[in-house]
Design an enzyme around this catalytic site. Structure first.
Site, PDB file in Angstrom:
ATOM      1  N   ILE A 507      28.292  34.171  35.590  1.00 16.74           N
ATOM      2  CA  ILE A 507      29.007  32.989  36.102  1.00 16.74           C
ATOM      3  C   ILE A 507      29.504  33.209  37.522  1.00 16.74           C
ATOM      4  O   ILE A 507      30.043  32.309  38.149  1.00 16.74           O
ATOM      5  CB  ILE A 507      30.210  32.602  35.193  1.00 16.74           C
ATOM      6  CG1 ILE A 507      31.084  33.827  34.894  1.00 16.74           C
ATOM      7  CG2 ILE A 507      29.722  31.952  33.918  1.00 16.74           C
ATOM      8  CD1 ILE A 507      32.363  33.501  34.155  1.00 16.74           C
ATOM      9  N   GLY A 508      29.321  34.396  38.061  1.00 18.12           N
ATOM     10  CA  GLY A 508      29.760  34.609  39.442  1.00 18.12           C
ATOM     11  C   GLY A 508      29.265  35.949  39.945  1.00 18.12           C
ATOM     12  O   GLY A 508      29.018  36.864  39.155  1.00 18.12           O
ATOM     13  N   GLY A 511      31.668  40.708  45.696  1.00 16.89           N
ATOM     14  CA  GLY A 511      31.426  41.967  46.377  1.00 16.89           C
ATOM     15  C   GLY A 511      31.374  43.114  45.386  1.00 16.89           C
ATOM     16  O   GLY A 511      30.724  44.131  45.595  1.00 16.89           O
ATOM     17  N   PHE A 512      32.053  42.939  44.281  1.00 12.10           N
ATOM     18  CA  PHE A 512      32.209  43.976  43.289  1.00 12.10           C
ATOM     19  C   PHE A 512      31.003  44.049  42.364  1.00 12.10           C
ATOM     20  O   PHE A 512      30.616  45.112  41.913  1.00 12.10           O
ATOM     21  CB  PHE A 512      33.479  43.603  42.515  1.00 12.10           C
ATOM     22  CG  PHE A 512      33.727  44.351  41.240  1.00 12.10           C
ATOM     23  CD1 PHE A 512      34.473  45.504  41.252  1.00 12.10           C
ATOM     24  CD2 PHE A 512      33.253  43.858  40.043  1.00 12.10           C
ATOM     25  CE1 PHE A 512      34.734  46.169  40.069  1.00 12.10           C
ATOM     26  CE2 PHE A 512      33.510  44.531  38.860  1.00 12.10           C
ATOM     27  CZ  PHE A 512      34.249  45.685  38.864  1.00 12.10           C
ATOM     28  N   ASP A 627      44.065  39.237  49.764  1.00 10.37           N
ATOM     29  CA  ASP A 627      42.793  38.515  49.803  1.00 10.37           C
ATOM     30  C   ASP A 627      42.968  37.151  49.153  1.00 10.37           C
ATOM     31  O   ASP A 627      42.216  36.769  48.269  1.00 10.37           O
ATOM     32  CB  ASP A 627      41.706  39.344  49.123  1.00 10.37           C
ATOM     33  CG  ASP A 627      40.302  38.910  49.558  1.00 10.37           C
ATOM     34  OD1 ASP A 627      40.193  38.197  50.575  1.00 10.37           O
ATOM     35  OD2 ASP A 627      39.330  39.273  48.886  1.00 10.37           O
TER      36      ASP A 627
END
Ligand SMILES: *[C@@H]1O[C@H](CO)[C@@H](O)[C@H](O)[C@H]1NC(C)=O
Ligand SMILES: *[C@@H]1O[C@H](CO)[C@@H](O)[C@H](O)[C@H]1NC(C)=O
Ligand SMILES: *[C@@H]1O[C@H](CO)[C@@H](O)[C@H](O)[C@H]1NC(C)=O
Ligand SMILES: *[C@@H]1O[C@H](CO)[C@@H](O)[C@H](O)[C@H]1NC(C)=O
Ligand SMILES: *[C@@H]1O[C@H](CO)[C@@H](O)[C@H](O)[C@H]1NC(C)=O
Ligand SMILES: *[C@@H]1O[C@H](CO)[C@@H](O)[C@H](O)[C@H]1NC(C)=O
Ligand SMILES: *[C@@H]1O[C@H](CO)[C@@H](O)[C@H](O)[C@H]1NC(C)=O
Ligand SMILES: *[C@@H]1O[C@H](CO)[C@@H](O)[C@H](O)[C@H]1NC(C)=O
Ligand SMILES: *[C@@H]1O[C@H](CO)[C@@H](O)[C@H](O)[C@H]1NC(C)=O
Length: 787
Positions: A507-508, A511-512, A627
């Protein structure tokens, strides 16, 4: 009759005209002509984030040159600008740049390096030398190792090369055996008047002056003492130097006080100090010892710098007295490396008048004191009482440290050895992110870049002053202590819950790594599962930070961590499932129905509550998110907004409690300009980013939209400009047009505007923002009832 010089200049201009190179020129004589070049693109020119124009380097290489050009594969968020850093020229064999420069003129030369992957070439394998007019500027240089040791993403080196008769500048690039070289940017700026004309007395050998006129120098530090960061565009004489804040280099707990020249005091250049020496801004601010003579008598105002051993350094101190106007009002001694270099310094006695600047050069030979790379320069001031001055005090306005070439005409030191602590910490990360030094960006980059060679002492000072802002958490990643709320899952459970990480459940992607929609407890509970991608930027440290943070923090408006899984080198976090996704996907570039205004307000209020809790409510400390952005504000099935992604959160001194990460992190478009400039992190940086979020909510567009004209590309700039003119309707999301109570709109826009104030101290706290937003919502509800 033309003189040879005029002819050369004519030839030079002709050459320039024929090569259609952009030339910057100023009014003074001889004409300073600068080359500001970015390497490695086919385009002719580009503009950096400061508005400075860069030209292509291609015209300065031999036509037969073998070099190639390439774009960096990844962009570090701490890069100040994509120009010149995101493109590089790659050399696999000897090569050289040739410039025609005014003869008999000293040259500033700046080289920019961003050690990233280019053409899949490993940046850690690039070793090379740079030789400028016969001076070895860099030798077997590794930008990768240097950047890592300094914990910066990029390296800029500034040199000044002595005048040559012919007006030629030849810069040779020599890759080490079996290696390659790269370069991102080159600046060649002639210095109209040689500011290194006079020899400097060598400390301890007064009969042995160091000839600077024929030497080349490397700028190690350049500080606007007691003043602010000065950008290249604000430097004087068009020399484009950068001046940093001095506070990170102060030793100990006594910092003195900073002061500004009174508006009535005129600061002006003199015959000896012209605009080539330093901008007037440097002279109109200073650091003094403080008002209490007893305190001043008992301490030294001391700056400490780490330098390469085995070289002579010139310490240039800039003075300008603006508080006093008589002799013997402020008299002090100056020590460099514990030796008296000046006794009874009295600035007024030197220049005869208030507001007139002066500088003094002291040369010192720095031996290898203990371990390699640990040599230091100490500069200390102490009041001198022998003439019974009116005040026991001292003053300094600016400070520069230059390295002087040795007798072999080299300026190059060894590549630095990263500290043992850095190496240790990195060991843990290696198996996870072999491609990129995470710590390189994590630890301290105190002065923000250019010639920063931060000393550990400086870092210590920095921490001592800032510690009170930060949440102290257990730093050792091996002895991770997890709060009672957090579950540990087996990899088997996670695989069951995601159908073996089925791609259709993604679903996404961040960067991780990837985020999967999954279930736990045999399908009973929906969750979001964040799985670290082995070559992602996220390291073990961030992983543990996030677990520690989230397991301690419980709040309706923070995403809850259910548990984690650390098995087989996998790093997996399990969160509450947020059925409605991110805030951004409801604002723009979406086919979802537009969010009504009231819902937007409620979402903003929820996020503000979450941040307010982080800033004030969690334990006794401030937690800075670092962030804040619309993709980190998530919405659950009831549209309750929750702040997520604590991977970048500032958690204070970690590792062995001496280093602290102050390298700028965060996302483009949301970065607090003050944090960026000064690298001083406070919760007001989050307030800034939240202001950007508020504008996104109001305007329904991204913070940066590169396809728009310059004026509109940056949301904040554009919105502020429209608001100043009173044209709020120009920026509001078209689907909100006419649907917002005008009073509410005004308060909302004003709140957003305050959040993005340039100075942190002018921004409201999250609590104030929250109150304003709640007031907006009340107004809106009142309107609803009226209707
Ligand atoms: C280009 O590379 C070849 C070998 O790779 C070398 O022989 C030649 O001299 C190089 N040309 C220049 C101008 O450096
Ligand atoms: C490259 O330049 C260096 C230094 O000038 C020189 O020692 C070396 O021989 C050169 N290598 C080649 C292949 O020309
Ligand atoms: C270049 O530096 C690296 C690491 O600092 C070192 O291992 C290597 O031997 C050096 N090479 C030369 C030619 O000095
Ligand atoms: C820097 O220059 C800009 C315009 O060039 C000016 O607006 C700004 O005030 C200057 N900043 C300082 C600190 O002098
Ligand atoms: C100066 O003296 C202090 C204290 O005596 C000492 O710690 C420091 O290392 C000295 N600095 C230098 C550069 O010699
Ligand atoms: C200041 O520094 C000098 C030179 O290192 C030293 O001799 C002196 O004791 C110091 N004074 C104080 C008060 O620390
Ligand atoms: C103070 O200055 C005088 C001369 O200006 C000098 O002779 C004396 O040594 C200085 N005192 C100290 C403690 O350095
Ligand atoms: C720097 O190099 C130049 C040229 O080789 C030389 O004349 C000068 O003496 C050197 N400087 C020092 C301080 O050795
Ligand atoms: C200069 O080079 C020679 C030969 O490589 C070396 O022996 C000497 O130590 C060098 N001098 C300095 C100051 O590094």
């Amino acid at each position: 009759m033309y003189s040879t010089y005029q002819i050369l200049l004519l030839v030079f201009c002709f050459y320039l005209a024929n090569n259609s190179i952009n030339v910057l020129s100023a009014a003074s004589e001889p004409k300073p002509i600068a080359y500001i070049l970015f390497c490695g693109t086919s385009s002719q020119d580009a503009v950096d984030s400061d508005g400075r124009k860069w030209n292509s380097d291609g015209n300065f290489l031999l036509p037969s040159d073998n070099s190639t050009i390439s774009e960096a594969l990844s962009q570090d968020p701490s890069l100040p600008s994509t120009v010149p850093y995101m493109n590089a020229r790659i050399f696999t064999s000897n090569s050289s740049y040739n410039f025609i420069v005014p003869p008999r003129t000293r040259i500033w030369l700046r080289l920019h390096f961003y050690p990233s992957r280019y053409n899949y070439l490993d940046p850690s394998k690039a070793y090379f030398s740079v030789i400028g007019n016969g001076f070895t500027l860099l030798n077997n240089f590794s930008a990768f190792i240097t950047a890592k040791a300094l914990t910066q993403a990029y390296i800029a080196r500034e040199f000044s090369l002595p005048p040559v008769e012919t007006g030629n500048l030849d810069i040779a690039i020599v890759p080490s055996e079996g290696s390659h070289a790269f370069i991102n940017g080159i600046e060649v700026i002639p210095m109209p008047h040689d500011i290194f004309q006079h020899p400097a007395a060598l400390v301890g050998y007064s009969d042995h002056p160091v000839d600077l006129h024929s030497s080349s120098l490397q700028t190690m530090f350049r500080l606007n003492v007691g003043g602010q960061f000065i950008t290249p565009n604000n430097d004087s004489g068009g020399l484009k130097r950068t001046w940093f804040d001095d506070s990170p280099y102060l030793l100990g707990a006594a910092f003195g006080v900073t002061s500004n020249a009174d508006k009535n005091v005129r600061i002006q250049y003199s015959k000896d100090v012209t605009e080539d020496v330093a901008p007037l801004n440097v002279y109109s601010t200073a650091r003094t010892m403080g008002p209490d003579p007893n305190v001043n008598w008992n301490y030294n105002l001391t700056w400490v710098f780490r330098v390469d051993p085995g070289f002579i350094y010139v310490v240039r101190l800039h003075f300008c007295e603006f508080d006093f106007n008589k002799v013997n009002q402020r008299v002090f001694d100056i020590y460099v490396n514990n030796q008296t270099v000046q006794s009874g310094a009295d600035v007024i006695a030197w220049v005869d008048s208030q507001g007139l600047p002066i500088y003094k050069d002291y040369a010192i030979h720095v031996e290898d004191q203990s371990r390699a790379g640990e040599s230091e320069i100490w500069v200390a001031l102490h009041p001198n009482a022998s003439t019974k001055p009116e005040h026991y005090d001292a003053i300094l306005n600016g400070l520069e440290v230059f390295k002087v070439n040795d007798t072999n005409a080299t300026l190059a030191g060894l590549n630095p050895e990263p500290s043992a602590m850095l190496v240790n910490a990195e060991e843990h990360e290696k198996e996870l992110s072999p491609s990129r030094s995470r710590l390189g960006r994590l630890l301290c980059g105190v002065a923000g870049g250019v010639f920063c060679c931060a000393t550990v002492a400086a870092i210590l000072v920095f921490i001592r002053r800032k510690t009170n802002y930060w949440l102290l958490i257990n730093g050792d990643s091996h002895t991770l202590t997890i709060g009672g709320h957090c579950r540990r899952f087996t990899l088997w459970e996670i695989k069951q819950g995601t159908n073996h990480f089925d791609e259709s459940k993604v679903i996404g992607i961040g960067g991780f790594g990837k985020v999967y929609k999954g279930t736990i407890d045999y399908g009973a509970t929906k969750v979001a599962i964040k799985r670290s991608n082995p070559d992602s930027h996220q390291g073990v440290k961030e992983f543990h930070t996030e677990i520690q943070m989230l397991s301690k923090l419980r709040h309706r408006h923070l995403v809850s961590l259910i548990g984690f899984c650390e098995e087989n080198g996998e790093m997996i976090l399990v969160y509450d499932y947020m059925a409605n996704g991110t805030l951004r996907e409801h604002l723009y570039n979406t086919d979802k129905p537009p969010l009504p205004w009231k819902k937007r307000l409620e979402i903003a209020i929820g996020a503000a509550k979450g941040l307010h809790y982080l800033h004030t409510g969690a334990a006794k400390y401030t937690i800075i998110h670092r962030d804040v952005k619309t993709t980190n504000i998530l919405l659950d099935e009831n549209w309750v907004s929750k702040v997520s992604d604590f991977g970048l959160s500032k958690t204070g001194p970690n590792l062995d409690q001496t280093h602290v990460n102050t390298v700028v992190k965060g996302s483009f478009g949301y970065l607090d300009p003050e944090y960026y400039r000064r690298q001083q992190l406070t919760e007001k940086s989050d307030v800034y980013s939240f202001g950007v979020v508020l504008f996104e909510v109001l305007c329904g567009r991204p913070p940066l939209k590169r396809n728009l004209c310059r004026e509109q590309a940056c949301l904040v700039d554009w919105a502020l400009q429209c608001l100043r003119k009173g044209n709020v309707h120009e920026i509001i999301d078209p689907c909100l047009m006419g649907k917002v109570n005008p009073w509410c709109l005004e308060i909302f826009a004003e709140a957003a505007q305050k959040c993005v104030s340039d100075r942190g101290s002018d921004r409201p706290s999250m609590g104030d923002v929250l109150r304003n937003l709640e007031f907006c919502l009340q107004l809106e509800e009142y309107t609803d009832i009226q209707l």
